[in-house]
Design a protein around this motif. Structure first.
Motif, PDB file in Angstrom:
ATOM      1  N   PRO A 311      -2.929  -8.668  -1.604  1.00  0.00           N
ATOM      2  CA  PRO A 311      -4.144  -8.061  -1.955  1.00  0.00           C
ATOM      3  C   PRO A 311      -3.965  -6.838  -2.626  1.00  0.00           C
ATOM      4  O   PRO A 311      -3.410  -5.743  -1.859  1.00  0.00           O
ATOM      5  N   VAL A 312      -4.528  -6.560  -3.788  1.00  0.00           N
ATOM      6  CA  VAL A 312      -4.650  -4.930  -4.414  1.00  0.00           C
ATOM      7  C   VAL A 312      -5.641  -4.207  -3.500  1.00  0.00           C
ATOM      8  O   VAL A 312      -6.657  -4.717  -3.348  1.00  0.00           O
ATOM      9  N   PRO A 313      -4.792  -3.107  -2.990  1.00  0.00           N
ATOM     10  CA  PRO A 313      -5.855  -2.206  -2.228  1.00  0.00           C
ATOM     11  C   PRO A 313      -7.296  -1.913  -3.060  1.00  0.00           C
ATOM     12  O   PRO A 313      -6.970  -1.546  -4.228  1.00  0.00           O
ATOM     13  N   PRO A 314      -8.343  -2.189  -2.339  1.00  0.00           N
ATOM     14  CA  PRO A 314      -9.618  -2.107  -2.982  1.00  0.00           C
ATOM     15  C   PRO A 314      -9.666  -0.482  -3.880  1.00  0.00           C
ATOM     16  O   PRO A 314     -10.459  -0.206  -4.925  1.00  0.00           O
ATOM     17  N   ALA A 315      -9.166   0.471  -3.075  1.00  0.00           N
ATOM     18  CA  ALA A 315      -9.274   1.845  -3.686  1.00  0.00           C
ATOM     19  C   ALA A 315      -8.168   1.982  -5.163  1.00  0.00           C
ATOM     20  O   ALA A 315      -8.551   3.139  -5.551  1.00  0.00           O
ATOM     21  N   THR A 316      -7.434   1.281  -5.413  1.00  0.00           N
ATOM     22  CA  THR A 316      -6.547   1.407  -6.596  1.00  0.00           C
ATOM     23  C   THR A 316      -6.554   0.040  -7.321  1.00  0.00           C
ATOM     24  O   THR A 316      -5.415  -0.273  -7.675  1.00  0.00           O
ATOM     25  N   PRO A 317      -7.782  -0.285  -7.885  1.00  0.00           N
ATOM     26  CA  PRO A 317      -7.608  -1.433  -8.426  1.00  0.00           C
ATOM     27  C   PRO A 317      -6.579  -1.361  -9.853  1.00  0.00           C
ATOM     28  O   PRO A 317      -6.066  -2.299 -10.395  1.00  0.00           O
ATOM     29  N   GLU A 318      -6.354  -0.198 -10.416  1.00  0.00           N
ATOM     30  CA  GLU A 318      -5.737  -0.012 -11.563  1.00  0.00           C
ATOM     31  C   GLU A 318      -4.212  -0.107 -11.206  1.00  0.00           C
ATOM     32  O   GLU A 318      -3.425  -0.139 -12.337  1.00  0.00           O
ATOM     33  N   LEU A 319      -3.893  -0.309 -10.004  1.00  0.00           N
ATOM     34  CA  LEU A 319      -2.366  -0.436  -9.702  1.00  0.00           C
ATOM     35  C   LEU A 319      -1.597  -1.483 -10.385  1.00  0.00           C
ATOM     36  O   LEU A 319      -0.652  -1.659 -10.796  1.00  0.00           O
ATOM     37  N   VAL A 320      -2.545  -2.796 -10.706  1.00  0.00           N
ATOM     38  CA  VAL A 320      -2.050  -3.900 -11.246  1.00  0.00           C
ATOM     39  C   VAL A 320      -2.629  -4.457 -12.731  1.00  0.00           C
ATOM     40  O   VAL A 320      -3.915  -4.187 -12.512  1.00  0.00           O
ATOM     41  N   GLY A 321      -1.874  -4.365 -13.640  1.00  0.00           N
ATOM     42  CA  GLY A 321      -2.570  -4.929 -14.779  1.00  0.00           C
ATOM     43  C   GLY A 321      -2.680  -6.513 -14.526  1.00  0.00           C
ATOM     44  O   GLY A 321      -2.448  -7.097 -13.961  1.00  0.00           O
ATOM     45  N   PRO A 322      -3.643  -7.017 -15.855  1.00  0.00           N
ATOM     46  CA  PRO A 322      -4.114  -8.433 -15.836  1.00  0.00           C
ATOM     47  C   PRO A 322      -3.112  -9.330 -15.777  1.00  0.00           C
ATOM     48  O   PRO A 322      -3.183 -10.481 -15.310  1.00  0.00           O
ATOM     49  N   ASP A 323      -1.864  -9.200 -16.605  1.00  0.00           N
ATOM     50  CA  ASP A 323      -0.772 -10.291 -16.404  1.00  0.00           C
ATOM     51  C   ASP A 323       0.136 -10.068 -15.323  1.00  0.00           C
ATOM     52  O   ASP A 323       1.305 -10.392 -15.249  1.00  0.00           O
ATOM     53  N   GLU A 324      -0.041  -9.152 -14.157  1.00  0.00           N
ATOM     54  CA  GLU A 324       0.701  -8.669 -13.222  1.00  0.00           C
ATOM     55  C   GLU A 324       0.342  -9.108 -11.727  1.00  0.00           C
ATOM     56  O   GLU A 324      -0.832  -9.457 -11.488  1.00  0.00           O
ATOM     57  N   THR A 325       1.206  -9.148 -10.894  1.00  0.00           N
ATOM     58  CA  THR A 325       0.751  -9.273  -9.574  1.00  0.00           C
ATOM     59  C   THR A 325       1.541  -8.441  -8.436  1.00  0.00           C
ATOM     60  O   THR A 325       2.716  -7.839  -8.742  1.00  0.00           O
ATOM     61  N   LEU A 326       0.765  -8.060  -7.408  1.00  0.00           N
ATOM     62  CA  LEU A 326       1.455  -7.388  -6.387  1.00  0.00           C
ATOM     63  C   LEU A 326       2.236  -7.982  -5.425  1.00  0.00           C
ATOM     64  O   LEU A 326       1.314  -9.280  -4.836  1.00  0.00           O
ATOM     65  N   ILE A 327       3.209  -7.828  -4.863  1.00  0.00           N
ATOM     66  CA  ILE A 327       3.988  -8.608  -4.109  1.00  0.00           C
ATOM     67  C   ILE A 327       4.482  -7.845  -3.118  1.00  0.00           C
ATOM     68  O   ILE A 327       4.892  -6.746  -3.044  1.00  0.00           O
ATOM     69  N   ARG A 328       4.590  -8.457  -1.612  1.00  0.00           N
ATOM     70  CA  ARG A 328       5.329  -7.709  -0.725  1.00  0.00           C
ATOM     71  C   ARG A 328       6.899  -8.573  -0.499  1.00  0.00           C
ATOM     72  O   ARG A 328       6.817  -9.578  -0.217  1.00  0.00           O
ATOM     73  N   LEU A 329       8.074  -7.767  -0.226  1.00  0.00           N
ATOM     74  CA  LEU A 329       9.091  -8.420   0.141  1.00  0.00           C
ATOM     75  C   LEU A 329       9.624  -7.504   1.411  1.00  0.00           C
ATOM     76  O   LEU A 329       9.538  -6.284   1.477  1.00  0.00           O
ATOM     77  N   VAL A 330       9.834  -8.455   2.345  1.00  0.00           N
ATOM     78  CA  VAL A 330      10.261  -7.826   3.708  1.00  0.00           C
ATOM     79  C   VAL A 330      11.839  -8.326   4.083  1.00  0.00           C
ATOM     80  O   VAL A 330      12.099  -9.438   3.631  1.00  0.00           O
ATOM     81  N   THR A 331      12.769  -7.361   4.277  1.00  0.00           N
ATOM     82  CA  THR A 331      14.107  -7.710   4.477  1.00  0.00           C
ATOM     83  C   THR A 331      14.372  -7.629   5.861  1.00  0.00           C
ATOM     84  O   THR A 331      13.484  -6.968   6.708  1.00  0.00           O
ATOM     85  N   SER A 332      15.247  -8.122   6.376  1.00  0.00           N
ATOM     86  CA  SER A 332      15.821  -8.370   7.737  1.00  0.00           C
ATOM     87  C   SER A 332      17.087  -8.212   7.839  1.00  0.00           C
ATOM     88  O   SER A 332      18.001  -7.874   7.167  1.00  0.00           O
ATOM     89  N   PHE A 333      17.649  -8.429   9.318  1.00  0.00           N
ATOM     90  CA  PHE A 333      18.940  -8.256   9.661  1.00  0.00           C
ATOM     91  C   PHE A 333      19.665  -9.302   8.958  1.00  0.00           C
ATOM     92  O   PHE A 333      21.037  -9.503   8.778  1.00  0.00           O
ATOM     93  N   ALA A 334      19.026 -10.306   8.569  1.00  0.00           N
ATOM     94  CA  ALA A 334      19.621 -11.721   8.069  1.00  0.00           C
ATOM     95  C   ALA A 334      19.748 -11.835   6.544  1.00  0.00           C
ATOM     96  O   ALA A 334      20.409 -12.380   5.657  1.00  0.00           O
ATOM     97  N   THR A 335      19.249 -10.575   5.998  1.00  0.00           N
ATOM     98  CA  THR A 335      19.232 -10.760   4.287  1.00  0.00           C
ATOM     99  C   THR A 335      20.477 -10.244   3.968  1.00  0.00           C
ATOM    100  O   THR A 335      20.939  -9.197   4.267  1.00  0.00           O
ATOM    101  N   SER A 336      20.737 -10.881   2.848  1.00  0.00           N
ATOM    102  CA  SER A 336      22.189 -10.674   2.223  1.00  0.00           C
ATOM    103  C   SER A 336      22.148  -9.957   0.910  1.00  0.00           C
ATOM    104  O   SER A 336      20.983 -10.001   0.311  1.00  0.00           O
ATOM    105  N   GLU A 337      23.121  -9.272   0.609  1.00  0.00           N
ATOM    106  CA  GLU A 337      23.132  -8.535  -0.796  1.00  0.00           C
ATOM    107  C   GLU A 337      22.697  -9.576  -2.024  1.00  0.00           C
ATOM    108  O   GLU A 337      22.263  -9.256  -2.932  1.00  0.00           O
TER     109      GLU A 337
END
Ligand SMILES: Cc1ncc(COP(=O)(O)O)c(C=O)c1O
Length: 349
Positions: A311-337
């Motif tokens: 979800p786009v933080p309500p305080a900063t709606p301008e962060l994401v343009g109309p054709d864009e999306t905000l994503i979260r990526l989480v890496t771990s001990f098992a993530t490879s290059e």
């Protein structure tokens, strides 16, 4: 390309092997076994002082029971507005502790100290109608991939201690924060005024191992009863101990966190270099938030990448343009290059 969460990763081989090695024979139950005692002593070494340690199954249990241990009638526990305890634990901390959680805003997922002071002042110890301030909890690393500096923890602690409020740290990603800061466990906790810690192992290579650590054993006196009543006392506690024993051996826990953070560094560098994607805010642990074209997100999903649109933080709606999306990526001990580079390719395509 698994970036949905670090708890999608399995268990590290050394931890899995230790579980198997401990699975034969007999050992005293309910935390009284030799291995439990050895691991408790190891926690004391790691934190450079006497500690009281209570194993539990989940981070939610660790947070809930930590807060329960310091609650008084009419209690209010303060946390960040986006904290896991208030947003993602289905009210468990309130259920177990009977405190009400009160969100405090702040940039970058960190409590704003001035706002914390204001909120605490609004719930004085004599406010029978409103309830009284009884605890403060911070998350390290935060829910948005940032890390409180030692000076920032000092400032929160100074405000909490002014009113004698116990300070809790949700360390579901404790190791990731620690290596990001280059601090010692003692420096990031009790030396800053943290009274109790939810120490996470599950996200960083354990099967299922979390612990509540009290830096003043006096404060832990009620905890055996609180934990048992919450059905979190394991009869075969040695299997949680076994995971922590392997986790701590030869600094494995720090190596795993360094790897996870390093994979996020690689993602951050790739996204910074891309001309179609950008970081939505700076992070320093093992989570990356990025704004990417919706078409790139579709492409990545089609190629098998797993991640969450955020979800786009309500305080900063301008962060994401109309054709864009905000994503979260989480890496771990098992993530490879290769996982990281494969994902970056999806953005380029
Ligand atoms: C910051 C934080 N705290 C606590 C938890 C607790 O997790 P669980 O109860 O799922 O083990 C999580 C899990 O996602 C988390 O991200």
């Amino acid at each position: 390309m698994f970036f949905a969460s670090d708890n999608w990763a399995g268990a590290h081989k050394s931890i899995a092997e230790r579980l198997l090695a401990e699975s034969t024979g007999f050992a005293a139950a309910y935390g009284a076994g030799d291995l439990d005692k050895k691991v408790e002593a190891r926690f004391a070494e790691i934190f450079e002082r006497e500690v009281s340690v209570f194993f539990v199954a989940t981070g939610t249990a660790a947070n809930s029971l930590s807060l329960a241990s310091v609650q008084r009638p009419g209690g209010i526990a303060f946390c960040h507005t986006a904290a896991h305890v208030i947003a993602d634990e289905c009210g468990a901390p309130e259920f177990f502790s009977s405190a009400r959680l009160h969100g405090v805003p702040g940039q970058d997922g960190k409590i704003d100290p001035a706002k914390l002071a204001e909120k605490i002042a609004a719930f004085p110890q004599t406010a029978v109608m409103h309830g009284r301030a009884t605890a403060v909890t911070i998350t390290q690393a935060t829910e948005v991939g940032t890390v409180y500096s030692l000076a920032e923890i000092d400032e929160i602690a100074r405000i909490a201690k002014r009113d004698n409020l116990p300070l809790h740290m949700d360390g579901a990603r404790f190791a990731n924060a620690l290596v990001a800061l280059g601090a010692t466990p003692a420096e990031m906790t009790w030396k800053r005024g943290i009274d109790m810690l939810s120490f996470g192992g599950t996200k960083n290579g354990c099967w299922c191992a979390e612990a509540i650590v009290f830096f003043n054993p006096e404060q832990a006196k009620e905890m055996p009863f609180i934990r048992k009543r919450a059905a979190q006392l394991f009869s075969k506690s040695r299997f949680i101990a076994a995971q922590f024993d392997a986790y701590f051996q030869d600094g494995l826990w720090l190596d795993l966190a360094r790897h996870a953070n390093g994979m996020s560094d690689r993602l951050r560098a790739g996204i910074n270099a891309s001309n179609s994607a950008r970081l939505s805010w700076p992070t320093s642990a093992n989570e990356v938030f990025a704004v990417i074209p919706k078409s790139a997100a579709r492409n990545a999903v089609e190629r098998g990448a797993k991640f969450y649109e955020w979800p786009v933080p309500p305080a900063t709606p301008e962060l994401v343009g109309p054709d864009e999306t905000l994503i979260r990526l989480v890496t771990s001990f098992a993530t490879s290059e290769a996982d990281v580079d494969g994902f970056l390719d999806c953005l380029a395509a």
